[in-house]
Each structure stands twice: as structure tokens, then as C-alpha cells.
Motif scaffolding. Sequence first.
Motif, PDB file in Angstrom:
ATOM      1  N   LEU A 135      20.398  65.405  23.247  1.00 31.45           N
ATOM      2  CA  LEU A 135      19.897  65.663  21.898  1.00 31.45           C
ATOM      3  C   LEU A 135      18.425  66.050  21.914  1.00 31.45           C
ATOM      4  O   LEU A 135      17.983  66.919  21.150  1.00 31.45           O
ATOM      5  CB  LEU A 135      20.108  64.417  21.025  1.00 31.45           C
ATOM      6  CG  LEU A 135      21.570  64.059  20.703  1.00 31.45           C
ATOM      7  CD1 LEU A 135      21.634  62.747  19.932  1.00 31.45           C
ATOM      8  CD2 LEU A 135      22.228  65.181  19.900  1.00 31.45           C
ATOM      9  N   PHE A 136      17.648  65.406  22.799  1.00 37.60           N
ATOM     10  CA  PHE A 136      16.225  65.730  22.891  1.00 37.60           C
ATOM     11  C   PHE A 136      16.017  67.183  23.308  1.00 37.60           C
ATOM     12  O   PHE A 136      15.244  67.925  22.689  1.00 37.60           O
ATOM     13  CB  PHE A 136      15.551  64.784  23.891  1.00 37.60           C
ATOM     14  CG  PHE A 136      14.126  65.154  24.198  1.00 37.60           C
ATOM     15  CD1 PHE A 136      13.107  64.879  23.298  1.00 37.60           C
ATOM     16  CD2 PHE A 136      13.814  65.789  25.394  1.00 37.60           C
ATOM     17  CE1 PHE A 136      11.794  65.224  23.589  1.00 37.60           C
ATOM     18  CE2 PHE A 136      12.506  66.136  25.687  1.00 37.60           C
ATOM     19  CZ  PHE A 136      11.493  65.855  24.778  1.00 37.60           C
ATOM     20  N   TYR A 137      16.744  67.594  24.355  1.00 34.60           N
ATOM     21  CA  TYR A 137      16.601  68.974  24.816  1.00 34.60           C
ATOM     22  C   TYR A 137      17.142  69.966  23.789  1.00 34.60           C
ATOM     23  O   TYR A 137      16.596  71.062  23.619  1.00 34.60           O
ATOM     24  CB  TYR A 137      17.312  69.159  26.156  1.00 34.60           C
ATOM     25  CG  TYR A 137      16.498  68.669  27.328  1.00 34.60           C
ATOM     26  CD1 TYR A 137      15.376  69.372  27.762  1.00 34.60           C
ATOM     27  CD2 TYR A 137      16.841  67.501  27.999  1.00 34.60           C
ATOM     28  CE1 TYR A 137      14.616  68.919  28.830  1.00 34.60           C
ATOM     29  CE2 TYR A 137      16.088  67.043  29.071  1.00 34.60           C
ATOM     30  CZ  TYR A 137      14.979  67.755  29.481  1.00 34.60           C
ATOM     31  OH  TYR A 137      14.235  67.314  30.536  1.00 34.60           O
ATOM     32  N   ALA A 138      18.208  69.587  23.093  1.00 38.37           N
ATOM     33  CA  ALA A 138      18.740  70.474  22.059  1.00 38.37           C
ATOM     34  C   ALA A 138      17.733  70.646  20.925  1.00 38.37           C
ATOM     35  O   ALA A 138      17.502  71.759  20.432  1.00 38.37           O
ATOM     36  CB  ALA A 138      20.059  69.910  21.527  1.00 38.37           C
ATOM     37  N   GLY A 139      17.103  69.523  20.492  1.00 36.77           N
ATOM     38  CA  GLY A 139      16.087  69.629  19.450  1.00 36.77           C
ATOM     39  C   GLY A 139      14.893  70.449  19.893  1.00 36.77           C
ATOM     40  O   GLY A 139      14.359  71.263  19.128  1.00 36.77           O
ATOM     41  N   SER A 140      14.461  70.252  21.139  1.00 38.05           N
ATOM     42  CA  SER A 140      13.337  71.034  21.650  1.00 38.05           C
ATOM     43  C   SER A 140      13.676  72.511  21.696  1.00 38.05           C
ATOM     44  O   SER A 140      12.846  73.373  21.351  1.00 38.05           O
ATOM     45  CB  SER A 140      12.958  70.536  23.046  1.00 38.05           C
ATOM     46  OG  SER A 140      12.592  69.172  23.003  1.00 38.05           O
ATOM     47  N   TYR A 141      14.896  72.818  22.078  1.00 40.17           N
ATOM     48  CA  TYR A 141      15.313  74.219  22.139  1.00 40.17           C
ATOM     49  C   TYR A 141      15.329  74.845  20.752  1.00 40.17           C
ATOM     50  O   TYR A 141      14.863  75.973  20.554  1.00 40.17           O
ATOM     51  CB  TYR A 141      16.695  74.303  22.780  1.00 40.17           C
ATOM     52  CG  TYR A 141      17.254  75.708  22.840  1.00 40.17           C
ATOM     53  CD1 TYR A 141      16.810  76.615  23.798  1.00 40.17           C
ATOM     54  CD2 TYR A 141      18.219  76.120  21.923  1.00 40.17           C
ATOM     55  CE1 TYR A 141      17.316  77.903  23.853  1.00 40.17           C
ATOM     56  CE2 TYR A 141      18.727  77.408  21.965  1.00 40.17           C
ATOM     57  CZ  TYR A 141      18.273  78.293  22.936  1.00 40.17           C
ATOM     58  OH  TYR A 141      18.775  79.560  22.985  1.00 40.17           O
ATOM     59  N   ILE A 142      15.839  74.101  19.761  1.00 43.59           N
ATOM     60  CA  ILE A 142      15.889  74.630  18.391  1.00 43.59           C
ATOM     61  C   ILE A 142      14.486  74.857  17.855  1.00 43.59           C
ATOM     62  O   ILE A 142      14.181  75.889  17.241  1.00 43.59           O
ATOM     63  CB  ILE A 142      16.682  73.669  17.491  1.00 43.59           C
ATOM     64  CG1 ILE A 142      18.159  73.640  17.929  1.00 43.59           C
ATOM     65  CG2 ILE A 142      16.570  74.075  16.030  1.00 43.59           C
ATOM     66  CD1 ILE A 142      18.977  72.590  17.216  1.00 43.59           C
ATOM     67  N   GLN A 143      13.576  73.894  18.086  1.00 40.97           N
ATOM     68  CA  GLN A 143      12.203  74.058  17.617  1.00 40.97           C
ATOM     69  C   GLN A 143      11.528  75.247  18.287  1.00 40.97           C
ATOM     70  O   GLN A 143      10.783  75.999  17.661  1.00 40.97           O
ATOM     71  CB  GLN A 143      11.413  72.779  17.889  1.00 40.97           C
ATOM     72  CG  GLN A 143      11.841  71.602  17.015  1.00 40.97           C
ATOM     73  CD  GLN A 143      11.045  70.353  17.323  1.00 40.97           C
ATOM     74  OE1 GLN A 143      10.230  70.348  18.243  1.00 40.97           O
ATOM     75  NE2 GLN A 143      11.273  69.299  16.546  1.00 40.97           N
ATOM     76  N   THR A 144      11.773  75.429  19.567  1.00 40.38           N
ATOM     77  CA  THR A 144      11.187  76.566  20.286  1.00 40.38           C
ATOM     78  C   THR A 144      11.689  77.884  19.726  1.00 40.38           C
ATOM     79  O   THR A 144      10.926  78.836  19.534  1.00 40.38           O
ATOM     80  CB  THR A 144      11.521  76.463  21.778  1.00 40.38           C
ATOM     81  OG1 THR A 144      11.046  75.208  22.281  1.00 40.38           O
ATOM     82  CG2 THR A 144      10.881  77.595  22.561  1.00 40.38           C
TER      83      THR A 144
ATOM     84  N   LEU B  86      25.100  56.791  27.090  1.00 41.60           N
ATOM     85  CA  LEU B  86      24.191  56.826  25.945  1.00 41.60           C
ATOM     86  C   LEU B  86      22.888  57.532  26.299  1.00 41.60           C
ATOM     87  O   LEU B  86      22.363  58.341  25.517  1.00 41.60           O
ATOM     88  CB  LEU B  86      23.911  55.398  25.472  1.00 41.60           C
ATOM     89  CG  LEU B  86      23.008  55.255  24.233  1.00 41.60           C
ATOM     90  CD1 LEU B  86      23.640  55.948  23.033  1.00 41.60           C
ATOM     91  CD2 LEU B  86      22.758  53.778  23.928  1.00 41.60           C
ATOM     92  N   LEU B  87      22.360  57.254  27.491  1.00 39.68           N
ATOM     93  CA  LEU B  87      21.131  57.911  27.927  1.00 39.68           C
ATOM     94  C   LEU B  87      21.333  59.415  28.053  1.00 39.68           C
ATOM     95  O   LEU B  87      20.460  60.209  27.665  1.00 39.68           O
ATOM     96  CB  LEU B  87      20.680  57.320  29.262  1.00 39.68           C
ATOM     97  CG  LEU B  87      19.402  57.911  29.868  1.00 39.68           C
ATOM     98  CD1 LEU B  87      18.213  57.684  28.934  1.00 39.68           C
ATOM     99  CD2 LEU B  87      19.125  57.290  31.238  1.00 39.68           C
ATOM    100  N   ALA B  88      22.493  59.821  28.579  1.00 39.09           N
ATOM    101  CA  ALA B  88      22.778  61.251  28.707  1.00 39.09           C
ATOM    102  C   ALA B  88      22.847  61.919  27.339  1.00 39.09           C
ATOM    103  O   ALA B  88      22.360  63.041  27.150  1.00 39.09           O
ATOM    104  CB  ALA B  88      24.090  61.449  29.470  1.00 39.09           C
ATOM    105  N   ILE B  89      23.435  61.227  26.353  1.00 42.54           N
ATOM    106  CA  ILE B  89      23.518  61.792  25.001  1.00 42.54           C
ATOM    107  C   ILE B  89      22.126  61.943  24.394  1.00 42.54           C
ATOM    108  O   ILE B  89      21.794  62.972  23.786  1.00 42.54           O
ATOM    109  CB  ILE B  89      24.410  60.902  24.117  1.00 42.54           C
ATOM    110  CG1 ILE B  89      25.868  60.960  24.613  1.00 42.54           C
ATOM    111  CG2 ILE B  89      24.336  61.341  22.659  1.00 42.54           C
ATOM    112  CD1 ILE B  89      26.786  59.993  23.907  1.00 42.54           C
ATOM    113  N   VAL B  90      21.276  60.911  24.557  1.00 49.54           N
ATOM    114  CA  VAL B  90      19.918  60.975  24.007  1.00 49.54           C
ATOM    115  C   VAL B  90      19.132  62.117  24.638  1.00 49.54           C
ATOM    116  O   VAL B  90      18.443  62.885  23.953  1.00 49.54           O
ATOM    117  CB  VAL B  90      19.201  59.625  24.220  1.00 49.54           C
ATOM    118  CG1 VAL B  90      17.724  59.737  23.846  1.00 49.54           C
ATOM    119  CG2 VAL B  90      19.871  58.538  23.391  1.00 49.54           C
ATOM    120  N   ILE B  91      19.231  62.243  25.964  1.00 45.62           N
ATOM    121  CA  ILE B  91      18.520  63.329  26.653  1.00 45.62           C
ATOM    122  C   ILE B  91      19.039  64.682  26.188  1.00 45.62           C
ATOM    123  O   ILE B  91      18.269  65.627  25.956  1.00 45.62           O
ATOM    124  CB  ILE B  91      18.672  63.170  28.178  1.00 45.62           C
ATOM    125  CG1 ILE B  91      17.943  61.905  28.645  1.00 45.62           C
ATOM    126  CG2 ILE B  91      18.129  64.394  28.907  1.00 45.62           C
ATOM    127  CD1 ILE B  91      18.143  61.597  30.115  1.00 45.62           C
TER     128      ILE B  91
END
Length: 326
Positions: free
Chosen positions: A273-282, A266-271
Motif C-alpha cells: 500500500l505504501f508503494y502504491a500510494g507513493s506511485y499514485i502521488q508521483t 500484514l507487513l507485505a500488505i502495508v509495504i
Amino acid sequence: MYISFNFSLFTTLLLQIFSFCVIYSSNFAFGINKDWDLNFACREDLKRLADKQAQMARCAVENSAPPQVCTSCYIQYAQLREEEYKSQHLNVLSANNRTCTTVIYENYVVSYAHLMSGALGKQIWEKSRCQSCLIIHGDLTNGTATFDLDNKTSTFSKLLNVWRDCISNATFILKNIQNNNKNTNLQTFKQEDPPFVCQHCSKQFDSLFDFYWKVYTAPNIDFCVDVEAMMNDTMNLWHDVLHCKDDPRTEDRHQDIRVAAFSAALLAIVIGLFYAGSYIQTEQAQTQLIQYSRRQTVHDVQRSRLLSSSTLDAYADPTPGSSMQG
């Protein structure tokens, strides 16, 4: 005529059989006779090496279910290593002045002695990880080696013997109770209750398993195959033969492992998703910045054009005052 024909046929058949036997025996007898054996001087050394290899191979096969090579065949292994060393340093010469070491290991396309030693050493001894349970004192090559169990294997052996003694004692007690109460119904030993042996020896089994599991899961520490195979058979005996259930602590331990694995996933999935969202925003921010910079360039060009055109108009249409002064 009939008798003569049969006798002739029988004689011919005997001659053919005799000829076949002579050819057969000669095909399988060449090289054995001393007069024709180029390496006759090396035969005794080959026989001694073959005997030690055969003893080691026999011990390994006899102790293969479960695998117990390290703890059952270490004497044969030491004797084999000593004989191998001797065969690799022979000064006896063959008929064509080659050492018996060269004859045994290098003189021909294939060396059966070398292949057999490699199979017994690398394929059996090393793959059994015997160095993980045995401490070798002395030198294997000169016959002075002695063997001891290392600390973890010695502790495992002691705990295993304690558990086995408990099983033997509990079985003896149970048989005596059953013999003394053949004609009575013992409520103590109902089928739905845990077996008497399991109740009597659960602590000993838990101690054995806990120690094994602690070493088994520790980094950079291994049991030899002997210990792993023996523990596997011990667990099968405990569960399948004696029908003893797992200790609740063991189930809790497995439950903790499952919870930890689920939490890590679960922690790996959250991390992720966080990096994926940051990448999309960037990426979106960079796209907007590029578009904005392009628009600025267009405005600057238009403004420069306006300035240049107004400047040209000023020079093209001078004021009346300036023309009068001219």
C-alpha cells in the motif's frame, strides 16, 4: 461307422494339438540352444547381473512400506554396483567377435540390463536420498565398500530406540497393573485421563520430535526417505494407535508459526500500500508539472506576441520629434 468317425476325429485333433505344441515350443525356444546362440559366451555374465538386480529389486519391494531401502538394502546395492562394473568391463567375446559388454549394453535396440540398472539406481536409490543418511567408505566397484550412518541419522536412530524401549516398558508395566487389579476399579486409569503410556513416554517422544524437526527445517540439510517415512509412522502410532495428544509446546510452536506468517503477510500488505500510494502521488505530481509547463509555454507565446506587436507599433508610429528631426 460312428466309431470310425470318432476315432478319425480324435486322431486329427491329436495331430493338431501336437503340431501346435511343436510350433509353440519352437517359437519360445529359438536362441536358447548353444548351436544357434550368437551370444552364448555371455550368458553366465548376464545371469550373475540378473541375480544381483533381482536381489536388489526384491529387497526394495519388501522394504517399501514404509520405504527403508537405504538402511535395509545397502548390501544388495553394493553387490549390484560391483556386478554392474564387472559387466561394463568384460573382455569375453561373442561368436561374432564382440565383447560381452557391447552385447549386454549396446548391441541391440533395447538393453533390459541397462534399463533395470537405471531403475534400481536412479529411480529407487537416488530418489530415496540415501546419500543423506549413509556414509560410504571404500569403492563400490571392487567390493570393498562399507557403510555407516551419518551423525544425524545415527542420533535419530538412538532417540527412536529410546522411545520404543519406553513404550515397551510402559506397556509391560500397564499390563501387570491391570492383571493385578482385575477385580478393582483403578481411578488412576480413567478414560478421560491421558493414557499411562503417553504420560510415561512423552519426554522421549518430545526429544525425538524436536530433533527431527530441527534437522527437517534446517536449510541445506535433508533426511533420507527412510527417516522421514519412519517418523511419519511413529507420529501415526503415537496419535492414532496410542491416542496421545500433542505436547502443548508443539501447539505453541504451531501458533508461533501462524502468528509469524500472519505478521509477514500484514507487513507485505502495508509495504504494498505504501508503494502504491507513493506511485499514485508521483503520477499526480508529474501530471500537474506537465500541465503547468504547458501553461507556461502558452503565456510565453502570448507575451512574445505582445512584445512583437508593440515593437511594430513603435516603428509604425514614430514620435513627432523624430519626424521633425528627419
